[in-house]
Design a protein around this motif. Sequence first.
Motif, short mmCIF file in Angstrom:
data_model
loop_
_atom_site.label_atom_id
_atom_site.label_comp_id
_atom_site.label_asym_id
_atom_site.label_seq_id
_atom_site.Cartn_x
_atom_site.Cartn_y
_atom_site.Cartn_z
N ASP A 519 -9.32 11.79 -29.52
CA ASP A 519 -9.60 12.96 -30.34
C ASP A 519 -8.86 14.20 -29.85
N GLY A 520 -7.92 14.01 -28.90
CA GLY A 520 -7.09 15.12 -28.46
C GLY A 520 -7.64 15.93 -27.31
N GLN A 521 -8.73 15.46 -26.67
CA GLN A 521 -9.31 16.20 -25.54
C GLN A 521 -8.59 15.82 -24.25
N PHE A 522 -8.19 16.84 -23.49
CA PHE A 522 -7.50 16.60 -22.22
C PHE A 522 -8.43 15.90 -21.23
N LEU A 523 -7.90 14.88 -20.54
CA LEU A 523 -8.69 14.14 -19.56
C LEU A 523 -8.18 14.32 -18.14
N HIS A 524 -6.84 14.26 -17.95
CA HIS A 524 -6.34 14.21 -16.58
C HIS A 524 -4.83 14.38 -16.57
N TYR A 525 -4.29 14.84 -15.43
CA TYR A 525 -2.86 14.82 -15.19
C TYR A 525 -2.51 13.69 -14.23
N ILE A 526 -1.37 13.08 -14.43
CA ILE A 526 -0.73 12.26 -13.40
C ILE A 526 0.50 13.03 -12.97
N ASP A 527 0.45 13.61 -11.77
CA ASP A 527 1.55 14.50 -11.35
C ASP A 527 2.01 14.23 -9.93
N SER A 528 1.58 13.12 -9.35
CA SER A 528 1.91 12.84 -7.95
C SER A 528 3.29 12.22 -7.82
N GLY A 529 4.24 13.01 -7.34
CA GLY A 529 5.55 12.48 -7.00
C GLY A 529 6.47 12.19 -8.16
N LEU A 530 6.16 12.65 -9.37
CA LEU A 530 7.05 12.38 -10.51
C LEU A 530 8.20 13.39 -10.53
N SER A 531 9.36 12.92 -10.96
CA SER A 531 10.54 13.78 -11.04
C SER A 531 11.21 13.55 -12.38
N GLY A 532 11.15 14.55 -13.26
CA GLY A 532 11.78 14.43 -14.57
C GLY A 532 11.29 13.27 -15.38
N PRO A 533 9.96 13.11 -15.58
CA PRO A 533 9.47 11.97 -16.38
C PRO A 533 9.92 12.08 -17.83
#
Length: 561
Positions: A519-533
């Motif tokens: 329904d478009g509700q934010f749940l979480h970020y995955i931001d550990s160690g990503l570079s230019g996903p």
Amino acid sequence: MDPRTSAQDVMRCDLCETVVVQMHCDTCLVNLCKACVGEHISTDEFKDHKVVKFQARKSSPLYPGCTTHSKERCEMYCNQCDIPVCNSCIASDQHLGHKFLKILQVLDERRNKIMKDVTELNEIIYPTYQDIASNVQNRMSQLEKEYGDLSMAITKHGEDWHREIDKLVKKLKAEVDEMKNTQLQTLQKHLDEINKNISDIKDEINSVDMALDTNDLSKLFSVTSSVHIYRNLPNKIMLSLPKFMPGKIQGKELRKLFGALSSSSLTSDKHGYSMKTTQKSPEAGSSLLVKQLLDEPETVTTIATGYGSLYNVACLTDEEIWTRGNGSTMKLYSINQGSLLKSIRTKSGNSPCDIAVTKSGDLVYTDYLDRTVNIVKNEKIEEVIRLQNWRPEGICCTSSGDLLVIMYSDDNTQTKVVRYSGSTEKQTIQFDDKGKPLYSAFDYKYITENRNLDICVSDLGDEAVVVVNQAGKLRFRYTGHTPAPKNKPFDPRGITSNSQSHILTADYDNECVHIIDQDGQFLHYIDSGLSGPHGLCTDTNDNLFVAQRGKRQVKKIKYLK
């Protein structure tokens, strides 16, 4: 009517069988009238008879008899020997220096443990087995459909041939039926074993409930729980279907040229099933096992691709991924080994714009400059769609086998999503209910179908994820979440979904992946160690694959429990 033989008669004394019950011996579990109490006690003067009013029966604990001293009952428990003991046992040299506990205390702890086990059986293990059985039955139904589709494909190909190949068609279909029956029989046996476990669990629950409902401590003390057995869930049966690989008619080598079936497989995965959680989520259907997000996502492996820039990734299986970067070559990699398995060059020599994998395992790609959508079958490239006045970009394959293609007008002023069945256009999605464009005119756009059949487009031009339902009606726009990891505007690129109907979008500038619900509700970020996903896809176990543009690597990430 004789009141003593009437079905409506009240309870009578167990001794005289005449007078209405008035008393009860909690020691011997005998119903008595007052006149017979003395006679009952005199039959065994050494036993500690606890005679109470009938209404107060089962109010006194019935201590277990001592196995060493037959006339005594055990009111204590030897902690070292792990057995009930009577006063004579305590006074003996056998238990000298041992620690004793009141047996009621020990049994209370045991009762609590049993009740916890029963709760686990009732609320977790039993429903889990029910869900497993339901999933296996659903898979069997799906198997029937998929094997039916396979037979239809063989039949359709056979229609293009002459009567001389009829016997070959029948032979191939017989092989399909044999494979299907083998897999169905295996699944049926698997289902029978699961149903037997379900029956055994119900029997154990009933047995424990009966023991808990009595005041006979000997029965309660003798209860043993088998819950540890059922915690070990059965191995999951993993299936793969054969593929039909058609050939062209060239005379003698009829069987080889007509096409053959790849082998089917049946494997068993010890970790294929997960214990059912009691937590529910809004997007979870009745047969869906709810998975929770990990607080800290885990990087499982990283695969180097050798491109100058890496843009997209698509799962072929849980062991293999297709990739595309700058240049005209698309590469297939082994996930576990990280090794290159195959390279395919586009038919035109242009760089592909996006890639996807069909339900049958074929690679499809869009060629923006050539205005085509192409499919790779047996390492041969076939043109599926050729556009006029439009150019294709993002593409995905739906659960029904259709293709969804994002395309731009030649003057870059319009964008639309078109659904194709084979080469036939079935649906166009371009405007909302008010006639306004759903998508920006140009810039990066990628597409996926959610588990609930919503169509999800990441639109860099509008800095949004645009989600419409299967009919093309706008459901919502997601424009990012604050604060973002790098505090930059939302920069959506690749998009995918998972078994929980979560939508995952790569945010290039913020170097993270957004997870939102259906329904478009934010749940979480995955931001550990990503570079230019940039590109995203998920496998059947909900592992996430991220194509990192600058690092030219694909990162496999576990983010669900």
